[in-house]
Design a protein around this motif. Sequence first.
Motif, mmCIF file in Angstrom:
data_model
loop_
_atom_site.group_PDB
_atom_site.id
_atom_site.type_symbol
_atom_site.label_atom_id
_atom_site.label_comp_id
_atom_site.label_asym_id
_atom_site.label_seq_id
_atom_site.Cartn_x
_atom_site.Cartn_y
_atom_site.Cartn_z
ATOM 1 N N MET A 1 0.846 -1.171 0.000
ATOM 2 C CA MET A 1 0.000 0.000 0.000
ATOM 3 C C MET A 1 0.886 1.227 0.000
ATOM 4 O O MET A 1 1.873 1.298 0.722
ATOM 5 C CB MET A 1 -0.896 0.002 1.225
ATOM 6 N N ILE A 2 0.516 2.222 -0.798
ATOM 7 C CA ILE A 2 1.247 3.473 -0.848
ATOM 8 C C ILE A 2 0.276 4.571 -0.467
ATOM 9 O O ILE A 2 -0.766 4.732 -1.082
ATOM 10 C CB ILE A 2 1.817 3.726 -2.255
ATOM 11 N N THR A 3 0.609 5.306 0.563
ATOM 12 C CA THR A 3 -0.209 6.420 1.000
ATOM 13 C C THR A 3 0.678 7.652 0.999
ATOM 14 O O THR A 3 1.788 7.622 1.520
ATOM 15 C CB THR A 3 -0.765 6.179 2.414
ATOM 16 N N THR A 4 0.208 8.742 0.415
ATOM 17 C CA THR A 4 1.020 9.948 0.360
ATOM 18 C C THR A 4 0.483 10.968 1.346
ATOM 19 O O THR A 4 -0.720 11.204 1.417
ATOM 20 C CB THR A 4 1.013 10.549 -1.063
ATOM 21 N N PRO A 5 1.347 11.592 2.146
ATOM 22 C CA PRO A 5 0.887 12.603 3.091
ATOM 23 C C PRO A 5 0.448 13.864 2.374
ATOM 24 O O PRO A 5 0.829 14.103 1.230
ATOM 25 C CB PRO A 5 2.116 12.856 3.964
ATOM 26 N N SER A 6 -0.324 14.699 3.055
ATOM 27 C CA SER A 6 -0.898 15.892 2.427
ATOM 28 C C SER A 6 0.162 16.899 2.003
ATOM 29 O O SER A 6 -0.084 17.727 1.143
ATOM 30 C CB SER A 6 -1.900 16.552 3.365
ATOM 31 N N THR A 7 1.341 16.880 2.578
ATOM 32 C CA THR A 7 2.384 17.832 2.225
ATOM 33 C C THR A 7 3.347 17.285 1.170
ATOM 34 O O THR A 7 4.326 17.923 0.850
ATOM 35 C CB THR A 7 3.197 18.214 3.479
ATOM 36 N N ALA A 8 3.082 16.137 0.649
ATOM 37 C CA ALA A 8 3.999 15.490 -0.292
ATOM 38 C C ALA A 8 3.936 16.116 -1.664
ATOM 39 O O ALA A 8 2.941 16.707 -2.054
ATOM 40 C CB ALA A 8 3.670 14.005 -0.404
ATOM 41 N N THR A 9 5.024 15.952 -2.397
ATOM 42 C CA THR A 9 5.007 16.289 -3.807
ATOM 43 C C THR A 9 4.355 15.108 -4.520
ATOM 44 O O THR A 9 4.235 14.028 -3.957
ATOM 45 C CB THR A 9 6.443 16.507 -4.333
ATOM 46 N N PRO A 10 3.924 15.296 -5.762
ATOM 47 C CA PRO A 10 3.305 14.176 -6.468
ATOM 48 C C PRO A 10 4.203 12.947 -6.448
ATOM 49 O O PRO A 10 5.417 13.048 -6.558
ATOM 50 C CB PRO A 10 3.130 14.714 -7.890
ATOM 51 N N CYS A 11 3.588 11.798 -6.296
ATOM 52 C CA CYS A 11 4.334 10.543 -6.204
ATOM 53 C C CYS A 11 4.300 9.828 -7.545
ATOM 54 O O CYS A 11 3.233 9.490 -8.054
ATOM 55 C CB CYS A 11 3.727 9.664 -5.119
ATOM 56 N N VAL A 12 5.475 9.610 -8.111
ATOM 57 C CA VAL A 12 5.620 8.851 -9.344
ATOM 58 C C VAL A 12 6.442 7.613 -9.024
ATOM 59 O O VAL A 12 7.560 7.706 -8.528
ATOM 60 C CB VAL A 12 6.308 9.671 -10.454
ATOM 61 N N ILE A 13 5.857 6.467 -9.288
ATOM 62 C CA ILE A 13 6.537 5.192 -9.083
ATOM 63 C C ILE A 13 7.245 4.847 -10.390
ATOM 64 O O ILE A 13 6.654 4.950 -11.463
ATOM 65 C CB ILE A 13 5.529 4.092 -8.715
ATOM 66 N N SER A 14 8.505 4.449 -10.290
ATOM 67 C CA SER A 14 9.276 4.086 -11.473
ATOM 68 C C SER A 14 9.893 2.714 -11.264
ATOM 69 O O SER A 14 10.388 2.403 -10.183
ATOM 70 C CB SER A 14 10.388 5.118 -11.705
ATOM 71 N N ASP A 15 9.849 1.899 -12.317
ATOM 72 C CA ASP A 15 10.500 0.592 -12.271
ATOM 73 C C ASP A 15 11.101 0.335 -13.649
ATOM 74 O O ASP A 15 10.435 0.515 -14.667
ATOM 75 C CB ASP A 15 9.489 -0.502 -11.914
ATOM 76 N N THR A 16 12.356 -0.069 -13.666
ATOM 77 C CA THR A 16 13.036 -0.338 -14.930
ATOM 78 C C THR A 16 13.496 -1.792 -14.954
ATOM 79 O O THR A 16 14.199 -2.237 -14.051
ATOM 80 C CB THR A 16 14.250 0.600 -15.100
ATOM 81 N N LEU A 17 13.078 -2.503 -15.984
ATOM 82 C CA LEU A 17 13.474 -3.899 -16.158
ATOM 83 C C LEU A 17 14.860 -3.993 -16.783
ATOM 84 O O LEU A 17 15.315 -3.061 -17.459
ATOM 85 C CB LEU A 17 12.487 -4.616 -17.076
ATOM 86 N N GLY A 18 15.487 -5.131 -16.604
ATOM 87 C CA GLY A 18 16.762 -5.401 -17.256
ATOM 88 C C GLY A 18 16.582 -5.466 -18.765
ATOM 89 O O GLY A 18 15.469 -5.644 -19.277
ATOM 90 N N ALA A 19 17.676 -5.325 -19.495
ATOM 91 C CA ALA A 19 17.638 -5.256 -20.960
ATOM 92 C C ALA A 19 16.988 -6.465 -21.616
ATOM 93 O O ALA A 19 16.372 -6.358 -22.670
ATOM 94 C CB ALA A 19 19.053 -5.076 -21.499
ATOM 95 N N GLN A 20 17.086 -7.643 -21.017
ATOM 96 C CA GLN A 20 16.552 -8.853 -21.636
ATOM 97 C C GLN A 20 15.064 -9.067 -21.358
ATOM 98 O O GLN A 20 14.468 -10.019 -21.846
ATOM 99 C CB GLN A 20 17.358 -10.079 -21.182
ATOM 100 N N LEU A 21 14.441 -8.176 -20.577
ATOM 101 C CA LEU A 21 13.039 -8.323 -20.196
ATOM 102 C C LEU A 21 12.188 -7.232 -20.819
ATOM 103 O O LEU A 21 12.693 -6.197 -21.255
ATOM 104 C CB LEU A 21 12.911 -8.253 -18.666
#
Length: 96
Positions: A1-21
């Motif tokens: 679960m991801i919950t962002t507090p009211s004072t947070a900047t926008p939350c961007v989730i990033s995930d990078t796969l390995g080259a073969q995937l």
Amino acid sequence: MITTPSTATPCVISDTLGAQLDWKTSDPAFLTVTAGSGSPITALTQVTCPAVTATGSLETVTTAFNGDSFLGKYCVDGNRLLINIGQHKATDVTIA
């Protein structure tokens, strides 16, 4: 679960796969969202990534994708997945 507090900047989730995937975006179960009661995000919509994502640093890419126009959206650029869940304090989502 991801919950962002009211004072947070926008939350961007990033995930990078390995080259073969690669991301299987055509799979109907590619991303599933389970939202908590009152969460402003209940689903994710795929969009085209901003132009900087292919070669930009992680900071540049997440900054380009953190605007309100990308709230509740995700994009895949090559091996990089970005998800914008915003900054609302009521955001309560599980993304699988």
